[in-house]
Design a protein around this motif. Structure first.
Motif, PDB file in Angstrom:
ATOM      1  N   PRO A  12      -4.943   5.358  -9.838  1.00  0.00           N
ATOM      2  CA  PRO A  12      -5.010   4.081  -9.115  1.00  0.00           C
ATOM      3  C   PRO A  12      -5.485   2.920  -9.984  1.00  0.00           C
ATOM      4  O   PRO A  12      -4.949   1.812  -9.901  1.00  0.00           O
ATOM      5  N   THR A  13      -6.479   3.173 -10.843  1.00  0.00           N
ATOM      6  CA  THR A  13      -6.964   2.105 -11.720  1.00  0.00           C
ATOM      7  C   THR A  13      -5.920   1.713 -12.756  1.00  0.00           C
ATOM      8  O   THR A  13      -5.787   0.540 -13.109  1.00  0.00           O
TER       9      THR A  13
ATOM     10  N   ILE B  16       2.374   2.338  -3.725  1.00  0.00           N
ATOM     11  CA  ILE B  16       1.534   2.618  -4.879  1.00  0.00           C
ATOM     12  C   ILE B  16       0.608   3.780  -4.545  1.00  0.00           C
ATOM     13  O   ILE B  16       0.449   4.137  -3.369  1.00  0.00           O
TER      14      ILE B  16
ATOM     15  N   ARG C 101       0.799  -1.229   0.000  1.00  0.00           N
ATOM     16  CA  ARG C 101       0.000   0.000   0.000  1.00  0.00           C
ATOM     17  C   ARG C 101       0.833   1.282   0.000  1.00  0.00           C
ATOM     18  O   ARG C 101       0.514   2.217  -0.740  1.00  0.00           O
TER      19      ARG C 101
ATOM     20  N   ASN D 108       5.824   7.418  -9.428  1.00  0.00           N
ATOM     21  CA  ASN D 108       4.733   6.853 -10.222  1.00  0.00           C
ATOM     22  C   ASN D 108       5.234   5.788 -11.200  1.00  0.00           C
ATOM     23  O   ASN D 108       4.557   4.781 -11.441  1.00  0.00           O
TER      24      ASN D 108
ATOM     25  N   ALA E  95       3.706  -2.767  -9.889  1.00  0.00           N
ATOM     26  CA  ALA E  95       2.520  -3.524 -10.312  1.00  0.00           C
ATOM     27  C   ALA E  95       2.901  -4.599 -11.315  1.00  0.00           C
ATOM     28  O   ALA E  95       2.374  -5.723 -11.276  1.00  0.00           O
TER      29      ALA E  95
ATOM     30  N   THR F 197      -5.353   2.479  -4.842  1.00  0.00           N
ATOM     31  CA  THR F 197      -5.079   1.575  -5.958  1.00  0.00           C
ATOM     32  C   THR F 197      -5.760   0.230  -5.767  1.00  0.00           C
ATOM     33  O   THR F 197      -6.417  -0.290  -6.684  1.00  0.00           O
TER      34      THR F 197
ATOM     35  N   THR G 246      -9.867   4.221 -16.333  1.00  0.00           N
ATOM     36  CA  THR G 246      -8.553   4.864 -16.191  1.00  0.00           C
ATOM     37  C   THR G 246      -8.644   6.379 -16.205  1.00  0.00           C
ATOM     38  O   THR G 246      -7.716   7.060 -15.763  1.00  0.00           O
TER      39      THR G 246
ATOM     40  N   VAL H 258      -2.714   1.622 -12.372  1.00  0.00           N
ATOM     41  CA  VAL H 258      -1.746   0.741 -11.705  1.00  0.00           C
ATOM     42  C   VAL H 258      -2.360  -0.622 -11.414  1.00  0.00           C
ATOM     43  O   VAL H 258      -1.725  -1.672 -11.631  1.00  0.00           O
ATOM     44  N   LEU H 259      -3.611  -0.636 -10.928  1.00  0.00           N
ATOM     45  CA  LEU H 259      -4.252  -1.915 -10.619  1.00  0.00           C
ATOM     46  C   LEU H 259      -4.500  -2.730 -11.882  1.00  0.00           C
ATOM     47  O   LEU H 259      -4.317  -3.956 -11.890  1.00  0.00           O
TER      48      LEU H 259
END
Length: 457
Positions: free
Chosen positions: A265-266, A253, A250, A392, A399, A257, A442, A268-269
């Protein structure tokens, strides 16, 4: 810093050296990845290392997180030049250790060192892109990064298979180490031509963040090594390692996320799920083709060749038509393609279809990844300001490492428990379908978001 007023293409006088040097390193990394994936069944058989098969892939991904965090902070403070040099040195050292190993444990140890350097090298190259190229050229350079996989995809699996069957698998590692040295020599003048970073505030070294990354690497290693245990101990250690992995991940990132927050966040996920599903299927595909169909490593490597070529071609095409093909469309088509390919491999294993179905079907996965990966990389840079490009970029590459490492750990547990390939491929399909559901979330980077690197939506 990139100069927005600079004109010319990627191979113009202003960018030529940096472009050639960066692509050379990507080329070597691609060759190593495809070659080792192809020859690992041979290594496992010769060193009696079936129990450590998944660990040999999960281990370098796990420790690469530490390299990414250190390189990201280092690059934000002083530019990417010195982190890149250090990462290449570790990359070569790890290959040498693996190439001279006499046990599977020693191979894994070499892969650990190699993974540490590889993670740092990837983040350093991302910061190079952010500091050198204007936004208009960034989709094209990322497209070329992916296209640099084409030649390794054409010859890497075949060469690795032939080496494994003739002079020995060790020359796969040692040969790549030699190629890495030549690539590093090309990078030196490229880095000398790069401007120093501007006077933007430099973040301090973050000991807590480095410690979190170390804890994350240990937790993922524990998760992957749980396959060595029996009975309930597998689930006990695996459960504890999974909880620690989530806790340690956590701080590394962007916020929200793991909850799939819209925007950065999306991004990266999505990368985490997509990479996890793809790599879990890819790593076990040669094992499946050699074990279930009796194919030679060279023939089994045809699946990786097809996917690699398709990846490079589709990535180049999305770069050429970046002004016509929207990012959302690229992500939706790409994630759907990867899910379809993993589904075809799953059906081949479950229904006993011919081997050529899986080989041909896997090419679709490469085309899908080629559409997705460059666009996700560009989105991260668009959400970034000069002071957090390293954070970033390292988050995106974390990820890239954590998703496959965790997927391979669970794949190893499933394979050891059920001794069945369909269970592994079903896991890959579940993860890629998760990425498909996120492909429309995204967002579009706004000025405020780009300044903070965190989506407000």
């Amino acid at each position: 810093m990139s100069d927005a007023t600079t004109t010319g293409g990627l191979f113009s006088r202003h960018y030529r050296l940096v472009t050639i040097g960066a692509i050379s390193l990507i080329f070597v990394a691609a060759f190593e990845n495809l070659a080792v994936t192809t020859v690992m069944p041979v290594i496992s058989a010769e060193l009696d290392g079936a129990a450590l098969y998944a660990v040999a892939f999960a281990a370098p991904l796990a420790v690469s997180v530490l390299g990414m965090v250190v390189a990201g902070t280092w690059a934000d403070r002083a530019g990417p030049r010195h982190p890149l040099y250090a990462s290449v040195a570790l990359f070569v050292l790890g290959l040498f250790v693996a190439g001279t190993a006499t046990t599977m444990e020693a191979v894994v140890a070499g892969r650990l060192v190699h993974g540490l350097g590889g993670g740092a090298m990837t983040v350093s190259l991302y910061v190079v892109v952010a500091r050198v190229y204007p936004p208009a050229l960034q989709p094209r350079i990322f497209g070329l990064f992916a296209a640099a996989w084409v030649i390794p995809a054409l010859v890497g699996p075949f060469i690795a298979g032939v080496l494994g069957e003739t002079v020995g698998w060790r020359w796969v590692f040692l040969g790549v180490a030699v190629l890495s040295v030549f690539a590093a020599v090309m990078v030196v003048p490229a880095m000398r031509s790069m401007r120093e970073p501007d006077a933007a505030p430099k973040p301090p070294w973050s000991a807590p963040r480095i410690l979190w990354s170390l804890l994350l690497a240990v937790a993922i290693l524990g998760l992957s090594l749980s396959t060595e245990l029996d009975g309930i101990a597998v689930f006990a250690l695996g459960g504890v390692a999974l909880v620690v992995t989530v806790i340690a991940l956590r701080p590394l990132i962007p916020p929200r996320t793991l909850l799939g927050g819209r925007g950065l966040p999306t991004v990266v996920l999505l990368r985490m799920l997509l990479a996890g599903g793809y790599v879990a299927a890819e790593v076990y595909l040669p094992y499946f083709l050699t074990g279930e169909f009796g194919l030679s490593p060279a023939l089994a490597g045809l699946a990786l060749t097809a996917a690699g070529v398709a990846w490079g071609v589709s990535s180049w095409l999305q770069g050429q038509f970046s002004d016509r093909l929207t990012t959302r469309t690229s992500l939706r088509i790409g994630t759907a393609g990867v899910s379809l390919a993993v589904g075809i491999v799953l059906l081949t294993a479950f229904l006993g279809l011919p081997a050529w179905v899986a080989i041909v079907g896997w090419a679709v996965s490469g085309a899908g990844m080629g559409l997705c990966y460059p666009r996700l990389s560009v989105l991260v840079l668009e959400y970034s300001a000069p002071g957090n490009q390293g954070f970033n970029s390292s988050a995106l590459n974390i990820a890239d490492a954590v998703g496959p490492a965790m997927a391979l750990s669970f794949a190893g547990i499933l394979f050891q428990s059920f001794d069945a390939f369909p269970a592994v491929f079903a896991l890959g399909l579940l993860l890629t379908l998760g990425a498909l559901t996120l492909s429309g979330r995204t967002g579009t980077p706004a000025t405020a978001e780009a300044a903070t690197g965190v989506s407000s939506r």
